[in-house]
Design an enzyme around this catalytic site. Structure first.
Site, PDB file in Angstrom:
ATOM      1  N   LEU A 179      43.552   5.616  -3.110  1.00 57.01           N
ATOM      2  CA  LEU A 179      44.031   4.367  -2.511  1.00 57.01           C
ATOM      3  C   LEU A 179      45.086   3.690  -3.380  1.00 57.01           C
ATOM      4  O   LEU A 179      45.941   2.974  -2.867  1.00 57.01           O
ATOM      5  CB  LEU A 179      42.860   3.394  -2.303  1.00 57.01           C
ATOM      6  CG  LEU A 179      41.783   3.824  -1.305  1.00 57.01           C
ATOM      7  CD1 LEU A 179      40.662   2.789  -1.269  1.00 57.01           C
ATOM      8  CD2 LEU A 179      42.381   4.010   0.087  1.00 57.01           C
ATOM      9  N   GLY A 180      45.007   3.906  -4.688  1.00 60.46           N
ATOM     10  CA  GLY A 180      45.969   3.268  -5.575  1.00 60.46           C
ATOM     11  C   GLY A 180      45.643   3.535  -7.024  1.00 60.46           C
ATOM     12  O   GLY A 180      44.708   4.274  -7.352  1.00 60.46           O
ATOM     13  N   GLY A 204      45.686   1.402 -10.986  1.00 58.98           N
ATOM     14  CA  GLY A 204      45.898   0.178 -11.749  1.00 58.98           C
ATOM     15  C   GLY A 204      45.678   0.419 -13.220  1.00 58.98           C
ATOM     16  O   GLY A 204      45.534   1.562 -13.672  1.00 58.98           O
ATOM     17  N   GLY A 224      42.377   2.280 -13.871  1.00 58.08           N
ATOM     18  CA  GLY A 224      42.331   3.696 -13.529  1.00 58.08           C
ATOM     19  C   GLY A 224      42.628   3.909 -12.057  1.00 58.08           C
ATOM     20  O   GLY A 224      43.197   3.043 -11.386  1.00 58.08           O
ATOM     21  N   MET A 225      42.226   5.042 -11.520  1.00 55.94           N
ATOM     22  CA  MET A 225      42.485   5.386 -10.125  1.00 55.94           C
ATOM     23  C   MET A 225      41.458   4.723  -9.217  1.00 55.94           C
ATOM     24  O   MET A 225      40.294   4.530  -9.578  1.00 55.94           O
ATOM     25  CB  MET A 225      42.424   6.898  -9.929  1.00 55.94           C
ATOM     26  CG  MET A 225      43.430   7.676 -10.768  1.00 55.94           C
ATOM     27  SD  MET A 225      45.144   7.311 -10.337  1.00 55.94           S
ATOM     28  CE  MET A 225      45.249   8.093  -8.729  1.00 55.94           C
ATOM     29  N   VAL A 226      41.911   4.397  -8.001  1.00 58.68           N
ATOM     30  CA  VAL A 226      41.036   3.831  -6.979  1.00 58.68           C
ATOM     31  C   VAL A 226      40.977   4.811  -5.805  1.00 58.68           C
ATOM     32  O   VAL A 226      42.019   5.243  -5.307  1.00 58.68           O
ATOM     33  CB  VAL A 226      41.543   2.460  -6.485  1.00 58.68           C
ATOM     34  CG1 VAL A 226      40.572   1.867  -5.477  1.00 58.68           C
ATOM     35  CG2 VAL A 226      41.728   1.509  -7.662  1.00 58.68           C
ATOM     36  N   LYS A 271      36.691   2.350  -7.916  1.00 57.08           N
ATOM     37  CA  LYS A 271      37.632   2.254  -9.036  1.00 57.08           C
ATOM     38  C   LYS A 271      37.013   2.952 -10.248  1.00 57.08           C
ATOM     39  O   LYS A 271      35.994   2.513 -10.773  1.00 57.08           O
ATOM     40  CB  LYS A 271      37.945   0.784  -9.334  1.00 57.08           C
ATOM     41  CG  LYS A 271      39.006   0.593 -10.405  1.00 57.08           C
ATOM     42  CD  LYS A 271      39.628  -0.809 -10.363  1.00 57.08           C
ATOM     43  CE  LYS A 271      38.682  -1.879 -10.805  1.00 57.08           C
ATOM     44  NZ  LYS A 271      39.361  -3.183 -11.003  1.00 57.08           N
ATOM     45  N   ASP A 297      44.368 -13.193 -14.245  1.00 60.38           N
ATOM     46  CA  ASP A 297      45.309 -12.159 -13.799  1.00 60.38           C
ATOM     47  C   ASP A 297      45.640 -12.342 -12.309  1.00 60.38           C
ATOM     48  O   ASP A 297      45.588 -11.396 -11.534  1.00 60.38           O
ATOM     49  CB  ASP A 297      44.721 -10.767 -14.051  1.00 60.38           C
ATOM     50  CG  ASP A 297      45.810  -9.690 -14.137  1.00 60.38           C
ATOM     51  OD1 ASP A 297      46.998 -10.053 -14.274  1.00 60.38           O
ATOM     52  OD2 ASP A 297      45.477  -8.502 -14.049  1.00 60.38           O
TER      53      ASP A 297
END
Length: 687
Positions: free
Chosen positions: A386-387, A389, A392-394, A408, A505
């Site tokens: 999905l993405g 950040g 790490g990876m999602v 995540k 954030d």
């Protein structure tokens, strides 16, 4: 059916609440219910949306003299399109060129390659229909594409009205690209008679043009499908014990008159799925001692006989799931003594099994702890990304076979470690708000750390602002709704949590959108508590994202809730300008400085996102700009609180909703590179 004089074909568009669908024919007269064929077609979930209820087909026309009915394979969704043309009032326009139909509705080329316009250049285009009654609610979808070659001085611009009320002002179809205009709320016509009119504006040299039209009436089902968790649990009980009852077919609670024998169901209102509140298993020859897990269940009443057990269920989903597992254990292993240490407490303490973080206290949680193997299974071996950040990876995942989640995974090379992971888990365990992303569970097994969140189908705000996700451009009203909801989530962290929390954030990539475009704040790994009762700040190591970081916090290391207010001000400027936060090619690289310079020149016109084409309330825009700049005050003490921000943004939204003119009642959906020709003089000037 086709070829039968008394045949009937019914079409509805229905959005399911789960991945299962129960279709039931209920006898209402003396005849026996029957059906020859049931066909299901998937549709883009971002189209044909309703406030409530489902859509029943009323008519679907494309404006052509061809006389040809259109469906699959021309229409990938197998919708049936019927030609309609008023030869006395209209003239036909056609093209052999390809029309871009990728705006989600995916109309056939043959439908969009023809259109009707009034015979007279000065006449309006009218279309009339009759509804069953004046109380009938409906949704209308108008599909446009400019398919006529225009000369350099030609202009086609018109207003859309329904029964004399302005719905969309100064609209110009895009050249060889499809756009859809639709009401986002159900409409009614006095006396059941509706008149749709397209009327050219004074600046237009050409008459109105329209390619196709769909209309659906609203069906309000008296009940939603039964809560999916309850259905899974009750069917698990049925299958485990081979319970055979004639009435146990279809949906357990719906329709009410065909409720499964031995069940009671309840629902708070028609918008809430019914839940199972009572289950009677007497007379099924189930015997043995009742498990302590069931006896100790708060609110549970039990009465037993030698050969039967009667169990009232008092806690719906949570208990039905417990009931299913407990009964399975009881009746399959009824002679076996059990000891359940987890059943004695509502909390589970997670042990620390990594020496690298032995100094960190263990996490205590009510939420589910998943094993790494379960994470691998739920993500189908991390199949769909999905993405990505800083954590790490999602990945996309599924829990219990139907609940979508976002998983995540902590990367071993991530700058964030167990401390941030633990902080986010513990914060999400104690905060619950409709505008904060919810935690479904987590994995804490060896070197494998994962956070499992509720799935947000429409990604993050930044993707939509940049156009990376495709679809229509977010209009001003939608942008305001998103920032209002984001502000409410942040205000809850500041005022609703004890002790209060600073997110640290806040940015557009951490504002996620669900399938209904409801906004929720995400990513709490950097969040920290801040002091109360007289103390104004806490000294801490600076953390955050460049561009969004409060300069006072960066300079002093003193953190308070106004640091979030600064970051939120940057988010506001992003949704107003659709400009990157940092852009070295600008006169001023940082967005706050650039906007400040433009305002000193009295140049708000060039601040606003040009993709909005002036379609907004001037007062609403000014208030939003002024609010954003107040959030960016160099002195944190002079910035507004998030409570004040929420109030001011709601006022901006009220101004936008109350304005007349362009797009007041209807929305438009176009292909990715949307471009409309609105009068640029409607954009705000300096004041």
């Amino acid at each position: 059916m086709n070829g039968r004089a008394n045949g009937t074909i019914e079409e509805i568009i229905h959005k399911t609440t789960s991945n299962t669908l129960q279709v039931c024919l209920v006898k209402t007269g003396t005849s026996t219910p029957m059906i020859n064929t049931l066909e299901l077609r998937p549709l883009n979930k971002n189209t044909y949306n309703t406030q409530s209820g489902s859509l029943k087909y009323f008519f679907r026309y494309y404006f052509s003299t061809s006389g040809r009915n259109i469906r699959y394979p021309n229409d990938v969704n197998d919708r049936k399109w019927y030609p309609f043309f008023d030869s006395k009032e209209w003239t036909e326009v056609t093209t052999d060129l390809n029309v871009n139909t990728s705006n989600g509705y995916q109309l056939p080329q043959i439908v969009m390659s023809s259109a009707s316009t009034p015979i007279s250049t000065f006449a309006p285009w009218n279309f009339t229909w009759l509804l069953p009654s004046s109380t009938t609610q409906f949704y209308i979808y108008l599909h446009f594409a400019e398919i006529q070659t225009l000369r350099s001085l030609d202009t086609r611009e018109f207003n859309v009205t329904l029964n004399g009320k302005l719905a969309y002002a100064r609209y110009s179809p895009r050249t060889l690209a499809m756009e859809t205009i639709f009401y986002s709320t159900p409409q009614q016509c006095e006396g059941g008679k509706c008149i749709l009119e397209l009327k050219k504006t004074p600046k237009s040299t050409l008459p109105p043009l329209v390619n196709a039209l769909e209309l659906f009436t609203v069906i309000d089902f008296p009940q939603l499908e039964t809560n999916q968790d309850d259905v899974v649990a009750i069917k698990g009980i049925q299958n485990t014990y081979g319970l055979s009852r004639i009435s146990w077919q279809g949906d357990p609670c719906v329709p009410k008159q065909f409720l499964w024998d031995g069940l009671n169901c309840q629902s708070a209102d028609i918008s809430t799925p019914p839940t199972i509140t009572f289950l009677n298993l007497s007379g099924n020859n189930l015997n043995g001692s009742v498990p302590q897990t069931l006896l100790q269940k708060k609110g549970l009443k039990l009465s037993s006989k030698k050969t039967s057990v009667v169990i009232p269920v008092a806690a719906s989903v949570a208990f039905v799931v417990v009931l299913g597992s407990a009964l399975a254990f009881f009746f399959v292993f009824k002679k076996k003594n059990t000891s359940n240490s987890e059943g004695s407490s509502s909390y589970t303490q997670v042990s620390d099994d990594r020496t690298t973080r032995s100094s960190e206290p263990a996490i205590v949680t009510k939420n589910r702890r998943f094993t790494y193997s379960e994470v691998v299974t739920m993500t189908n071996n991390f199949e769909r990304v999905l993405g990505k950040g800083g954590f790490g990876m999602v990945y996309h995942g599924t829990v219990n076979g139907n609940e979508q989640v976002a998983v995540k995974m902590l990367s071993h090379s991530s700058s964030q470690g167990y401390k941030e992971f633990k902080a986010e888990v513990e914060l999400l365990l104690r905060v619950h708000h409709k505008n904060l992303v919810g935690l479904v569970g987590y994995c804490d097994e060896g070197e494998n750390l994962a956070l499992i969140y509720e799935y947000m189908a429409n990604g993050d705000l930044r993707e939509h602002m940049s156009g990376k996700r495709g679809g229509s451009i977010l209009n001003w009203e939608t942008r305001l709704k998103i920032v209002v909801e984001s502000a409410q989530g942040l205000e809850y962290l500041h005022n609703g949590c004890k002790p209060p929390m600073v997110h640290r954030d806040v940015k557009t990539t951490n504002i996620l959108l669900n399938e209904h475009f409801q906004a929720k704040l995400a990513d709490f790994g950097l969040s920290r508590s801040f002091p109360i009762e007289g103390e104004t700040h806490v000294s801490t190591v600076v953390a955050g994202t460049p561009g969004y970081l409060d300069p006072e916090y960066y300079r002093t290391n003193w953190l308070n809730e106004k640091s979030d207010v600064y970051s939120f001000g940057i988010v506001l400027l992003e949704i107003i300008t659709n400009q990157p936060v940092i852009n070295q090619s600008r006169e001023r690289a940082h967005i706050a400085e650039w906007v400040g310079v433009m305002l000193t020149k009295g140049d708000i016109k060039n601040i606003m996102d040009p993709k909005l084409y002036g379609d907004y309330d001037n007062g609403s825009v000014w208030r939003a700009v002024e609010l954003a700049m107040s959030c960016l005050n160099p002195s944190s003490s002079r910035r507004p609180t998030m409570s004040q921000v929420v109030i001011e943004l709601n006022e901006c939204l009220a101004n936008e909703n109350s304005r007349g003119g362009t797009s007041q009642n209807m929305n438009s959906q176009s292909s990715i590179d949307v471009s409309m020709n609105f009068d640029i003089e409607t954009t705000p000037g300096a004041r």
